[in-house]
Design a protein around this motif. Structure first.
Motif, PDB file in Angstrom:
ATOM      1  N   ALA A 115      13.607 112.928  31.006  1.00 17.27           N
ATOM      2  CA  ALA A 115      13.205 111.833  31.884  1.00 17.27           C
ATOM      3  C   ALA A 115      14.417 111.165  32.525  1.00 17.27           C
ATOM      4  O   ALA A 115      14.398 110.816  33.715  1.00 17.27           O
ATOM      5  N   VAL A 116      15.475 110.987  31.734  1.00 23.01           N
ATOM      6  CA  VAL A 116      16.714 110.393  32.270  1.00 23.01           C
ATOM      7  C   VAL A 116      17.310 111.290  33.344  1.00 23.01           C
ATOM      8  O   VAL A 116      17.737 110.821  34.421  1.00 23.01           O
ATOM      9  N   VAL A 117      17.339 112.589  33.083  1.00 23.50           N
ATOM     10  CA  VAL A 117      17.858 113.541  34.069  1.00 23.50           C
ATOM     11  C   VAL A 117      17.007 113.527  35.332  1.00 23.50           C
ATOM     12  O   VAL A 117      17.529 113.580  36.461  1.00 23.50           O
ATOM     13  N   ALA A 118      15.680 113.445  35.170  1.00 24.41           N
ATOM     14  CA  ALA A 118      14.783 113.416  36.329  1.00 24.41           C
ATOM     15  C   ALA A 118      15.045 112.185  37.197  1.00 24.41           C
ATOM     16  O   ALA A 118      15.082 112.276  38.430  1.00 24.41           O
ATOM     17  N   LEU A 119      15.243 111.021  36.557  1.00 26.97           N
ATOM     18  CA  LEU A 119      15.553 109.809  37.309  1.00 26.97           C
ATOM     19  C   LEU A 119      16.887 109.938  38.037  1.00 26.97           C
ATOM     20  O   LEU A 119      17.036 109.489  39.184  1.00 26.97           O
ATOM     21  N   ALA A 120      17.867 110.552  37.360  1.00 24.77           N
ATOM     22  CA  ALA A 120      19.167 110.761  38.005  1.00 24.77           C
ATOM     23  C   ALA A 120      19.033 111.687  39.210  1.00 24.77           C
ATOM     24  O   ALA A 120      19.649 111.458  40.267  1.00 24.77           O
ATOM     25  N   ILE A 121      18.207 112.726  39.071  1.00 24.55           N
ATOM     26  CA  ILE A 121      17.992 113.658  40.186  1.00 24.55           C
ATOM     27  C   ILE A 121      17.322 112.947  41.354  1.00 24.55           C
ATOM     28  O   ILE A 121      17.685 113.161  42.518  1.00 24.55           O
ATOM     29  N   VAL A 122      16.356 112.074  41.053  1.00 28.83           N
ATOM     30  CA  VAL A 122      15.697 111.319  42.122  1.00 28.83           C
ATOM     31  C   VAL A 122      16.712 110.467  42.876  1.00 28.83           C
ATOM     32  O   VAL A 122      16.706 110.408  44.112  1.00 28.83           O
ATOM     33  N   GLY A 123      17.617 109.807  42.125  1.00 30.74           N
ATOM     34  CA  GLY A 123      18.655 109.005  42.770  1.00 30.74           C
ATOM     35  C   GLY A 123      19.567 109.836  43.654  1.00 30.74           C
ATOM     36  O   GLY A 123      19.904 109.431  44.777  1.00 30.74           O
ATOM     37  N   VAL A 124      19.955 111.014  43.160  1.00 34.76           N
ATOM     38  CA  VAL A 124      20.820 111.892  43.950  1.00 34.76           C
ATOM     39  C   VAL A 124      20.094 112.398  45.195  1.00 34.76           C
ATOM     40  O   VAL A 124      20.673 112.485  46.286  1.00 34.76           O
ATOM     41  N   VAL A 125      18.805 112.738  45.039  1.00 36.96           N
ATOM     42  CA  VAL A 125      18.014 113.209  46.180  1.00 36.96           C
ATOM     43  C   VAL A 125      17.939 112.137  47.260  1.00 36.96           C
ATOM     44  O   VAL A 125      18.106 112.413  48.456  1.00 36.96           O
ATOM     45  N   VAL A 126      17.696 110.893  46.853  1.00 36.52           N
ATOM     46  CA  VAL A 126      17.638 109.790  47.822  1.00 36.52           C
ATOM     47  C   VAL A 126      18.979 109.618  48.522  1.00 36.52           C
ATOM     48  O   VAL A 126      19.043 109.453  49.751  1.00 36.52           O
ATOM     49  N   TRP A 127      20.063 109.680  47.751  1.00 31.86           N
ATOM     50  CA  TRP A 127      21.405 109.484  48.321  1.00 31.86           C
ATOM     51  C   TRP A 127      21.745 110.585  49.317  1.00 31.86           C
ATOM     52  O   TRP A 127      22.222 110.312  50.428  1.00 31.86           O
ATOM     53  N   VAL A 128      21.488 111.832  48.954  1.00 29.73           N
ATOM     54  CA  VAL A 128      21.814 112.950  49.840  1.00 29.73           C
ATOM     55  C   VAL A 128      20.902 112.961  51.064  1.00 29.73           C
ATOM     56  O   VAL A 128      21.351 113.258  52.182  1.00 29.73           O
ATOM     57  N   THR A 129      19.632 112.622  50.880  1.00 33.01           N
ATOM     58  CA  THR A 129      18.695 112.608  51.998  1.00 33.01           C
ATOM     59  C   THR A 129      19.113 111.588  53.058  1.00 33.01           C
ATOM     60  O   THR A 129      18.957 111.827  54.265  1.00 33.01           O
ATOM     61  N   ASN A 130      19.647 110.456  52.628  1.00 31.29           N
ATOM     62  CA  ASN A 130      20.072 109.414  53.571  1.00 31.29           C
ATOM     63  C   ASN A 130      21.487 109.619  54.097  1.00 31.29           C
ATOM     64  O   ASN A 130      21.889 108.941  55.051  1.00 31.29           O
ATOM     65  N   ALA A 131      22.248 110.533  53.480  1.00 36.11           N
ATOM     66  CA  ALA A 131      23.636 110.756  53.914  1.00 36.11           C
ATOM     67  C   ALA A 131      23.665 111.451  55.272  1.00 36.11           C
ATOM     68  O   ALA A 131      22.816 112.281  55.584  1.00 36.11           O
ATOM     69  N   GLU A 132      24.662 111.117  56.089  1.00 35.12           N
ATOM     70  CA  GLU A 132      24.784 111.715  57.407  1.00 35.12           C
ATOM     71  C   GLU A 132      26.240 111.754  57.844  1.00 35.12           C
ATOM     72  O   GLU A 132      27.072 110.958  57.388  1.00 35.12           O
ATOM     73  N   ARG A 133      26.552 112.694  58.704  1.00 35.86           N
ATOM     74  CA  ARG A 133      27.886 112.834  59.311  1.00 35.86           C
ATOM     75  C   ARG A 133      27.774 112.365  60.753  1.00 35.86           C
ATOM     76  O   ARG A 133      26.991 112.909  61.531  1.00 35.86           O
TER      77      ARG A 133
END
Length: 443
Positions: A232-250
């Motif tokens: 569950a902790v890993v899943a929450l961390a993955i969700v956070g990373v997914v949100v961060w990468v999805t919003n990242a832009e060059r």
């Protein structure tokens, strides 16, 4: 996210779109509960329970919200449409006539491409409905009870079998066409992308089943908490990373030259082109999942081999085998590049900048600018593709070390689809709110 939804609800136009989307999704879920005619539900449940942890059935259940194994009218869901979209887009790139139709035809060309996709979806729906019917016809319970009911139309067994087959296949096909139409209605009149929203609704509908299985696991063995809590902790961390990468832009800086038109001076301001790290969203995952599951799909319609070439072929092309993982990884990367360059054309972007007097500082307009945008886009897409591939295959790798973790096989795909669709929908709401609050040039 919650604040955005609340603010969108206060705007009458957006509130109507949200309610329309919810209504369409309710209709979709109601269709998932209506079984096709002439089915023995007990025999059907026995057939799928005998299959055990089948990766292909798990994938289809994920896409359909569990309606595939219940043989409802929406059992095929949106999967024929996804496959048809892949085929039509690949043919558009391979056949010059289709490519010219889309590029030179403008809006009319895109409408023709959409029409071809719809007809292809109906054709694939007929094919998949026929294969599903053959699967139901060949399977029986241990006591010989057939899944399909007989003697429905006439006492002549042969004629009755043909009529039952026609009704079942047409029901599956009609369900596919209706789901496709519902998705298009969401895209045109609702909030978010129709295909993504239907997948989103199907996945969320499986959450109660998933929660019930976790509760049963804890009741049967409380020591499983030592595994579930870290997951569950890993899943929450993955969700956070997914949100961060999805919003990242060059961001590529663009400068516009000053132009004098009449007595007014236009231009001279600076802007930027946002290139998202994950500009393809979850579509590469969906496309790759459809392709990599083909061997399991074809094998599920025939008796399972116990030895020989086909036994080992199926063994190594299903999760969690290394061949499956590598193939899935490569397909995600390939579809990421395909989808990125299909939706964003660096040459067209450079030409538009040149026509409007824009340029990237340090680069000449035209071909050098297009090459630079293409190079940056390639680097950004590599990062996004590797991220998608890693998140998708990580649960499969984890499940390979324990049979009890087999349900994690589709965990990465599920997280990416749910989080990606939620973020995409919220961003669309924000964009529409900005448009409605913009006061214009008159004040």
């Amino acid at each position: 996210m919650l604040k955005t939804i609340i603010n969108a609800w206060k705007i009458a136009d957006l509130r109507k779109k949200i309610l329309f989307t919810v209504m369409i999704l309710v209709i979709y879920r109601l269709g998932n509960a209506i079984p096709i005619p002439f089915i023995n539900s007990d025999a059907l449940a026995a057939m799928f329970s005998a299959q055990g942890e089948n990766a292909f059935y798990g994938y289809l259940n994920m896409l359909t919200g569990g309606s595939f194994t219940m043989a409802t009218i929406f059992a095929l869901s949106i999967s024929p449409y996804i496959t048809a979209s892949i085929i039509v887009q690949l043919l558009t790139m391979a056949i010059p006539a289709l490519e010219r139709m889309v590029k030179e035809g403008g809006e009319e060309g895109r409408k023709k491409q959409a029409m071809i996709t719809r007809y292809s979806t109906v054709g694939l729906g007929l094919l998949e409905g026929f294969v599903y019917y053959i699967t139901l016809l060949r399977n029986t319970m241990s006591d010989g009870t057939s899944i399909l009911k007989t003697g429905v139309f006439t006492s002549n067994a042969s004629v009755d079998k043909v009529l039952v087959a026609i009704v079942i296949i047409l029901t599956f096909t009609a369900g596919t066409a209706l789901v496709m139409w519902l998705g298009e209605q969401i895209t045109n009149k609702g909030i978010g992308n129709g295909i993504s929203m239907i997948l989103f609704a199907g996945i969320l509908s499986r959450l109660p089943v998933f929660a019930a299985s976790i509760i049963d696991m804890i009741r049967n063995n409380w020591k499983s908490l030592f595994v579930l809590i870290p997951l569950a902790v890993v899943a929450l961390a993955i969700v956070g990373v997914v949100v961060w990468v999805t919003n990242a832009e060059r961001r590529l800086q663009v400068q516009y030259a000053k132009r004098v038109i009449g007595k007014k001076v236009y231009g001279g301001q600076s802007s930027y082109i946002p290139l998202k790290v994950n500009m393809t969203g979850v579509m590469p995952i969906i496309f790759a999942s459809s392709i990599v599951s083909l061997p399991a799909m074809i094998a599920s319609f025939f008796p399972a081999p116990t030895s020989g070439f086909w036994y080992y072929f199926l063994k190594f092309t299903q999760a969690p085998s290394p061949v499956y993982i590598i193939l899935y990884f490569l397909l995600i990367i390939a579809f990421s590049f395909f989808y990125a360059y299909a939706s964003f054309n660096p040459i067209e972007m450079a030409n538009n900048m040149k026509n409007n007097g824009g340029f990237i500082p340090g680069l000449r307009p035209g071909r050098p600018t297009a090459d630079y945008i293409s190079r940056v886009m390639k680097n950004v897409t590599v990062i996004g593709a590797l991220f998608l591939a890693f998140i998708a295959i990580l649960p499969i790798i984890v499940s390979a070390f324990s049979d009890s973790l087999g349900s994690l096989t589709l965990g990465g795909t599920t997280i990416l689809i749910v989080v990606g669709v939620a973020l995409e929908t919220v961003q669309q709401m924000e964009a529409q709110m900005v448009m409605r609050h913009y006061k214009g040039f008159l004040e």
